[in-house]
Every structure is written in C-alpha cells, then in structure tokens.
Motif scaffolding. Structure first.
Motif, PDB file in Angstrom:
ATOM      1  N   GLU A  55      -3.988  -5.333   5.522  1.00 37.02           N
ATOM      2  CA  GLU A  55      -4.081  -4.483   6.708  1.00 37.02           C
ATOM      3  C   GLU A  55      -2.851  -4.656   7.581  1.00 37.02           C
ATOM      4  OE1 GLU A  55      -6.655  -2.355   7.205  1.00 37.02           O
ATOM      5  OE2 GLU A  55      -7.430  -3.010   5.267  1.00 37.02           O
ATOM      6  N   TYR A  56      -2.450  -3.570   8.218  1.00 38.74           N
ATOM      7  CA  TYR A  56      -1.268  -3.583   9.075  1.00 38.74           C
ATOM      8  C   TYR A  56      -1.402  -2.527  10.158  1.00 38.74           C
ATOM      9  CZ  TYR A  56      -0.050   0.422   6.145  1.00 38.74           C
ATOM     10  OH  TYR A  56      -0.078   1.628   5.480  1.00 38.74           O
ATOM     11  N   SER A  57      -0.646  -2.702  11.213  1.00 38.39           N
ATOM     12  CA  SER A  57      -0.526  -1.665  12.232  1.00 38.39           C
ATOM     13  C   SER A  57       0.878  -1.082  12.092  1.00 38.39           C
ATOM     14  CB  SER A  57      -0.742  -2.239  13.636  1.00 38.39           C
ATOM     15  OG  SER A  57       0.231  -3.205  13.933  1.00 38.39           O
ATOM     16  N   SER A  58       1.076   0.090  12.647  1.00 38.44           N
ATOM     17  CA  SER A  58       2.404   0.701  12.504  1.00 38.44           C
ATOM     18  C   SER A  58       2.815   1.419  13.778  1.00 38.44           C
ATOM     19  CB  SER A  58       2.436   1.673  11.325  1.00 38.44           C
ATOM     20  OG  SER A  58       1.591   2.769  11.561  1.00 38.44           O
ATOM     21  N   ARG A  59       4.111   1.528  13.902  1.00 36.73           N
ATOM     22  CA  ARG A  59       4.699   2.354  14.954  1.00 36.73           C
ATOM     23  C   ARG A  59       5.001   3.708  14.340  1.00 36.73           C
ATOM     24  NH1 ARG A  59       8.548  -1.904  18.108  1.00 36.73           N
ATOM     25  NH2 ARG A  59       6.836  -3.079  19.024  1.00 36.73           N
ATOM     26  N   THR A  60       5.400   4.659  15.152  1.00 35.64           N
ATOM     27  CA  THR A  60       5.702   6.007  14.694  1.00 35.64           C
ATOM     28  C   THR A  60       6.790   5.993  13.625  1.00 35.64           C
ATOM     29  OG1 THR A  60       5.137   6.838  16.872  1.00 35.64           O
ATOM     30  CG2 THR A  60       6.406   8.297  15.457  1.00 35.64           C
ATOM     31  N   MET A  61       6.553   6.773  12.560  1.00 32.05           N
ATOM     32  CA  MET A  61       7.533   6.924  11.483  1.00 32.05           C
ATOM     33  C   MET A  61       7.862   8.399  11.320  1.00 32.05           C
ATOM     34  SD  MET A  61       6.133   4.260   8.634  1.00 32.05           S
ATOM     35  CE  MET A  61       4.449   3.976   9.167  1.00 32.05           C
ATOM     36  N   SER A  62       9.123   8.707  11.127  1.00 31.83           N
ATOM     37  CA  SER A  62       9.563  10.083  10.962  1.00 31.83           C
ATOM     38  C   SER A  62       8.952  10.702   9.714  1.00 31.83           C
ATOM     39  CB  SER A  62      11.095  10.117  10.847  1.00 31.83           C
ATOM     40  OG  SER A  62      11.516  11.418  10.490  1.00 31.83           O
ATOM     41  N   LYS A  63       8.448  11.932   9.855  1.00 34.14           N
ATOM     42  CA  LYS A  63       7.870  12.635   8.710  1.00 34.14           C
ATOM     43  C   LYS A  63       8.911  13.019   7.675  1.00 34.14           C
ATOM     44  CE  LYS A  63       3.782  14.192  11.064  1.00 34.14           C
ATOM     45  NZ  LYS A  63       2.943  15.280  11.483  1.00 34.14           N
ATOM     46  N   CYS A  64      10.190  12.955   8.036  1.00 34.49           N
ATOM     47  CA  CYS A  64      11.220  13.227   7.029  1.00 34.49           C
ATOM     48  C   CYS A  64      11.373  12.033   6.081  1.00 34.49           C
ATOM     49  CB  CYS A  64      12.557  13.619   7.665  1.00 34.49           C
ATOM     50  SG  CYS A  64      13.429  12.309   8.499  1.00 34.49           S
ATOM     51  N   HIS A  65      10.863  10.864   6.460  1.00 33.55           N
ATOM     52  CA  HIS A  65      10.909   9.687   5.589  1.00 33.55           C
ATOM     53  C   HIS A  65       9.545   9.364   4.990  1.00 33.55           C
ATOM     54  CE1 HIS A  65      14.980   8.982   6.728  1.00 33.55           C
ATOM     55  NE2 HIS A  65      14.679   8.743   7.992  1.00 33.55           N
ATOM     56  N   ILE A  66       8.479   9.576   5.753  1.00 33.75           N
ATOM     57  CA  ILE A  66       7.112   9.285   5.300  1.00 33.75           C
ATOM     58  C   ILE A  66       6.242  10.509   5.614  1.00 33.75           C
ATOM     59  CG2 ILE A  66       5.092   7.778   5.550  1.00 33.75           C
ATOM     60  CD1 ILE A  66       7.464   6.270   4.395  1.00 33.75           C
ATOM     61  N   SER A  67       5.839  11.228   4.573  1.00 38.05           N
ATOM     62  CA  SER A  67       4.993  12.409   4.778  1.00 38.05           C
ATOM     63  C   SER A  67       3.562  11.965   5.102  1.00 38.05           C
ATOM     64  CB  SER A  67       4.984  13.278   3.518  1.00 38.05           C
ATOM     65  OG  SER A  67       4.283  12.614   2.473  1.00 38.05           O
ATOM     66  N   GLU A  68       2.751  12.899   5.567  1.00 33.22           N
ATOM     67  CA  GLU A  68       1.358  12.587   5.878  1.00 33.22           C
ATOM     68  C   GLU A  68       0.615  12.128   4.617  1.00 33.22           C
ATOM     69  OE1 GLU A  68      -1.524  11.593   8.285  1.00 33.22           O
ATOM     70  OE2 GLU A  68       0.302  12.490   9.049  1.00 33.22           O
ATOM     71  N   ALA A  69       0.882  12.780   3.487  1.00 29.19           N
ATOM     72  CA  ALA A  69       0.247  12.378   2.218  1.00 29.19           C
ATOM     73  C   ALA A  69       0.670  10.961   1.824  1.00 29.19           C
ATOM     74  CB  ALA A  69       0.611  13.368   1.111  1.00 29.19           C
ATOM     75  N   GLU A  70       1.935  10.634   2.012  1.00 23.54           N
ATOM     76  CA  GLU A  70       2.403   9.281   1.703  1.00 23.54           C
ATOM     77  C   GLU A  70       1.739   8.262   2.632  1.00 23.54           C
ATOM     78  OE1 GLU A  70       6.879   9.595  -0.074  1.00 23.54           O
ATOM     79  OE2 GLU A  70       6.642  10.052   2.065  1.00 23.54           O
ATOM     80  N   ARG A  71       1.661   8.598   3.895  1.00 16.15           N
ATOM     81  CA  ARG A  71       1.031   7.688   4.866  1.00 16.15           C
ATOM     82  C   ARG A  71      -0.411   7.384   4.446  1.00 16.15           C
ATOM     83  NH1 ARG A  71       1.783   6.982  10.957  1.00 16.15           N
ATOM     84  NH2 ARG A  71       3.788   7.818  10.384  1.00 16.15           N
ATOM     85  N   GLU A  72      -1.133   8.404   4.011  1.00 20.18           N
ATOM     86  CA  GLU A  72      -2.516   8.221   3.563  1.00 20.18           C
ATOM     87  C   GLU A  72      -2.595   7.323   2.332  1.00 20.18           C
ATOM     88  OE1 GLU A  72      -4.171  12.122   3.063  1.00 20.18           O
ATOM     89  OE2 GLU A  72      -3.968  12.580   5.202  1.00 20.18           O
ATOM     90  N   ASN A  73      -1.510   7.261   1.547  1.00 18.43           N
ATOM     91  CA  ASN A  73      -1.449   6.409   0.353  1.00 18.43           C
ATOM     92  C   ASN A  73      -0.723   5.095   0.625  1.00 18.43           C
ATOM     93  OD1 ASN A  73      -2.827   7.881  -1.813  1.00 18.43           O
ATOM     94  ND2 ASN A  73      -1.346   9.471  -1.300  1.00 18.43           N
ATOM     95  N   HIS A  74      -0.641   4.727   1.900  1.00 23.28           N
ATOM     96  CA  HIS A  74      -0.107   3.438   2.362  1.00 23.28           C
ATOM     97  C   HIS A  74       1.388   3.249   2.112  1.00 23.28           C
ATOM     98  CE1 HIS A  74      -4.222   2.387   3.221  1.00 23.28           C
ATOM     99  NE2 HIS A  74      -4.540   2.790   2.002  1.00 23.28           N
ATOM    100  N   PHE A  75       2.147   4.357   2.105  1.00 18.34           N
ATOM    101  CA  PHE A  75       3.604   4.260   2.112  1.00 18.34           C
ATOM    102  C   PHE A  75       4.025   4.085   3.561  1.00 18.34           C
ATOM    103  CE2 PHE A  75       2.915   6.296  -1.910  1.00 18.34           C
ATOM    104  CZ  PHE A  75       3.943   5.831  -2.713  1.00 18.34           C
TER     105      PHE A  75
END
Length: 99
Positions: A55-75
């Motif tokens: 488990e982790y917390s995160s700060r805002t990441m640019s969607k040009c580097h991490i898409s919403e689908a990637e975020r959902e898959n823990h990228f």
C-alpha cells in the motif's frame, strides 16, 4: 519513525524507505541504484514503476506519464509515491545497475 522495505523484482534487491519519503528519494538517499533517476519531481516520467504488492499514498501525477487505466493497475512515478507498507515493485523504464 516508521520505515518500509522496498523490493525490486528484477534484481530481488531491497532497500529501506522512511515513512513520508518517496520511494525514489529513499533509494537515492542510500546511494542505491535501480529505479532510473530524472527530474525527481514528476515532470519527466523516467521513474515509472508498477507496484505489485503493498500500500502507498501518492501525490498528483501527470496523465501524460500515468494514464487513468495505468493508475488503476498500480503504475506510478516512484518520485510521487510514499510507502504505507512494505512494497514490491517492478521498474518499467531502463534499470540502472546497482554498484
């Protein structure tokens, strides 16, 4: 202060990351290599990883580097995530060899 073990699957190496410290900064603080280093602020995207366990917390990441689908898959960008448990990660970019 709490600390967590971060394990890189490619090399089976681990390092300790302090609570409140990004996993990229924790690696760099110890002089370790593995996750590619870039701008260290989320702008370049070279520290892209996938969290396989933990488990982790995160700060805002640019969607040009991490898409919403990637975020959902823990990228994530290693410079923008903070462990809340021990983590197992896979480096997506080119690995730096540890010396």
């Amino acid at each position: 202060m709490a600390s967590y073990q971060i394990r890189l699957t490619e090399t089976d190496e681990t390092y300790v990351c302090k609570a409140g410290e990004s996993i990229l900064h924790g690696m760099a603080r110890l002089g370790k290599k593995g996750i590619p280093l870039g701008c260290r602020g989320g702008g370049c995207g070279v520290c892209k990883i996938q969290v396989l366990e933990g488990e982790y917390s995160s700060r805002t990441m640019s969607k040009c580097h991490i898409s919403e689908a990637e975020r959902e898959n823990h990228f994530a960008l290693a410079c923008r995530i903070y462990p809340q448990t021990d983590l197992e990660i896979e480096v997506i970019g080119k690995m730096s060899k540890n010396i």
